[in-house]
Design an enzyme around this catalytic site. Sequence first.
Site, short mmCIF file in Angstrom:
data_model
loop_
_atom_site.label_atom_id
_atom_site.label_comp_id
_atom_site.label_asym_id
_atom_site.label_seq_id
_atom_site.Cartn_x
_atom_site.Cartn_y
_atom_site.Cartn_z
N CYS A 120 0.82 -1.22 0.00
CA CYS A 120 0.00 0.00 0.00
C CYS A 120 0.85 1.28 0.00
O CYS A 120 0.53 2.25 -0.68
CB CYS A 120 -0.93 0.01 1.21
SG CYS A 120 -1.79 -1.55 1.48
N CYS A 180 -1.99 3.09 3.11
CA CYS A 180 -2.86 2.15 3.81
C CYS A 180 -3.83 2.86 4.75
O CYS A 180 -3.63 4.02 5.11
CB CYS A 180 -2.02 1.12 4.57
SG CYS A 180 -2.97 -0.29 5.19
N ASP A 181 -4.83 2.13 5.17
CA ASP A 181 -6.03 2.66 5.79
C ASP A 181 -5.81 3.75 6.84
O ASP A 181 -6.35 4.85 6.75
CB ASP A 181 -6.82 1.53 6.46
CG ASP A 181 -7.25 0.47 5.47
OD1 ASP A 181 -6.88 0.57 4.28
OD2 ASP A 181 -7.96 -0.46 5.86
N LYS A 182 -5.03 3.46 7.88
CA LYS A 182 -4.95 4.39 9.01
C LYS A 182 -4.01 5.56 8.74
O LYS A 182 -4.04 6.56 9.44
CB LYS A 182 -4.51 3.66 10.29
CG LYS A 182 -5.39 2.46 10.63
CD LYS A 182 -6.86 2.79 10.59
CE LYS A 182 -7.73 1.55 10.61
NZ LYS A 182 -7.59 0.68 9.43
N GLU A 213 -10.21 -5.20 13.06
CA GLU A 213 -11.11 -5.49 11.95
C GLU A 213 -11.36 -6.99 11.88
O GLU A 213 -10.53 -7.78 12.30
CB GLU A 213 -10.50 -5.01 10.63
CG GLU A 213 -10.47 -3.51 10.49
CD GLU A 213 -9.91 -3.05 9.16
OE1 GLU A 213 -9.50 -3.92 8.36
OE2 GLU A 213 -9.88 -1.84 8.92
N SER A 266 -13.17 -4.49 7.89
CA SER A 266 -12.46 -4.00 6.72
C SER A 266 -13.46 -3.43 5.73
O SER A 266 -14.62 -3.83 5.70
CB SER A 266 -11.70 -5.15 6.07
OG SER A 266 -11.31 -4.82 4.75
#
Length: 571
Positions: free
Chosen positions: A53, A126-128, A448, A474
């Site tokens: 990512c 990536c997500d966070k 998640e 997720s």
Amino acid sequence: MATYDPKGRSALITEGTNRAAARAMLKAIGFTDEDLKKPIVGIANTWTETMPCNYGLRDLAEYVKQGVRAAGGTPMEFNTISVSDGVAMGTPAMRASLVSREVIADSIELMGHGYQFDAMVVLVGCDKTIPGGAIGLTRLNIPGVVLYGGTIMPGKHKGRNITIQQVFEAIGRHSAGQIDDVELKEIEDCACPGPGACGGQFTANTMATALEFIGLSAMGTASVPAVDEAKREVGRHVGELAMKALYEGRRPQDVLTRESFENAIASVAATGGSTNAVLHLLALADEAGVQLELEDFDRVSEATPLYADMMPSGKYSAFELFHAGGTRLVAKRLLDAGKLNADCTTVTGRTIAAETAEAVEREGQQVVMAVEKPLKPRGGLVILRGSLAPDGAVVKVSGAEYMQHTGPARVFDGEEDAMDAVMNDRVKAGDVVVIRNEGPRGGPGMREMLGVTAAIVGKGLGSSVALITDGRFSGATRGLMIGHATPEAADGGPLAFVEDGDTISIDIDARTIDLQVDRQELERRAEGWQPPEQKYPRGVFAKYAGLVGSASRGAVVGNPPTPRSRPALEA
């Protein structure tokens, strides 16, 4: 707009005879007197080689720096941490994910303060890293831009595009005997062909889209894939844009308004985006001082049609959205439908309506529906309340096949036990899986549950089993999966007192989630209740558990709920 001194912060570090020692230190690594006379732009990078990512962000940073220099600034790059949800999923390592949002924000704040950067570009993947970067920049409130590294290309398996979602679901199919070891390995080997964030409208692409609609990212920059050559020019442009924002004195607090948050929520609803957006937008609103409630997500989503046919519940990947017309095309649909606050200012200085006017739709594209023919008349985010979640719970209905469910509870005190039960066929059609003690405090870290939810779908139970947890999901999750149940079990929420066989009723249309157990019985079960013992008595997880607040408020650190002396059994 008031006059803004573009060198007003870094001058404290670089100017004057008494700053000779500081200049000497900076000259040791190649900066010149001319460099240090210019505005200093921090390049906050979340690069890491532990996942795809963010892997391309090191190279992307060089193009951002070119843009900063071309516009008259001096870039200085630094790094933060980054935790991969996909790598950590289904293990204790996943507890680090949400905690990392706070560490990323704190890192950016500390570096911005410690070096007095005049402006900043935050590179995320990536997500966070996306909400963490946005929160850190907002906290500093200096001119800046958030730049998303871009989506991964889709993999190919048996002639169709696949993403990491299909790998998780293949694990469940393998356990059910539907595919063999060879096919599972084939899917594993081809799902992720190179750098970039997970390829559907999962959390990373959801939040990247939301930041364009909210105005912290430039419209059209996020949807360019990570490996597309156009990303280099995007990097240069964003470096120049950060300098433009600096010279014009445009800061995050100038673009973060209640109306811009509504635009961000509309983008999530219109694309079938991740429930994690609820958690992260609440936290960003808290940082910006904008009043935002759970019900705002339900209200905006209810009024926003679903236009983009994207994974996990739809057909197409983020790469395919890019070629259809990208985020600008989604914005155009919403603007034409009267579902955007058109006058909101973005980081470019232009309104979102002006940015949307540049949308180009590829002829024959099938990813984004026409204004008059949405996939669904309403978006995917729904907020539920009831005796099982009096402070609220979140469900994404764009990936759910049915809107009501009543069934017996199958209760698990943690994700691993639930996963074991699913994989070994102890969860049956009609059940309501309950996973508790996985909230922000109880986890700690609010893991998640993609491993469990994907296994349920892979086992063929996606249309007959519901799940509720005080953890989260997720963006790749689909099905009747309800997360963020509050108060969480570790805070004495009703989830703590559910027993196997209790009847749970879920009604999406009525926005209710109820435990069919009378109050007297619940109070009997709660007698002598004590919060579960913390899994981590020291270190970062102990600090996080002691400071984190409710998921209903974004799981913000520093605003914890008042410790409960008794369970939360509100009617």
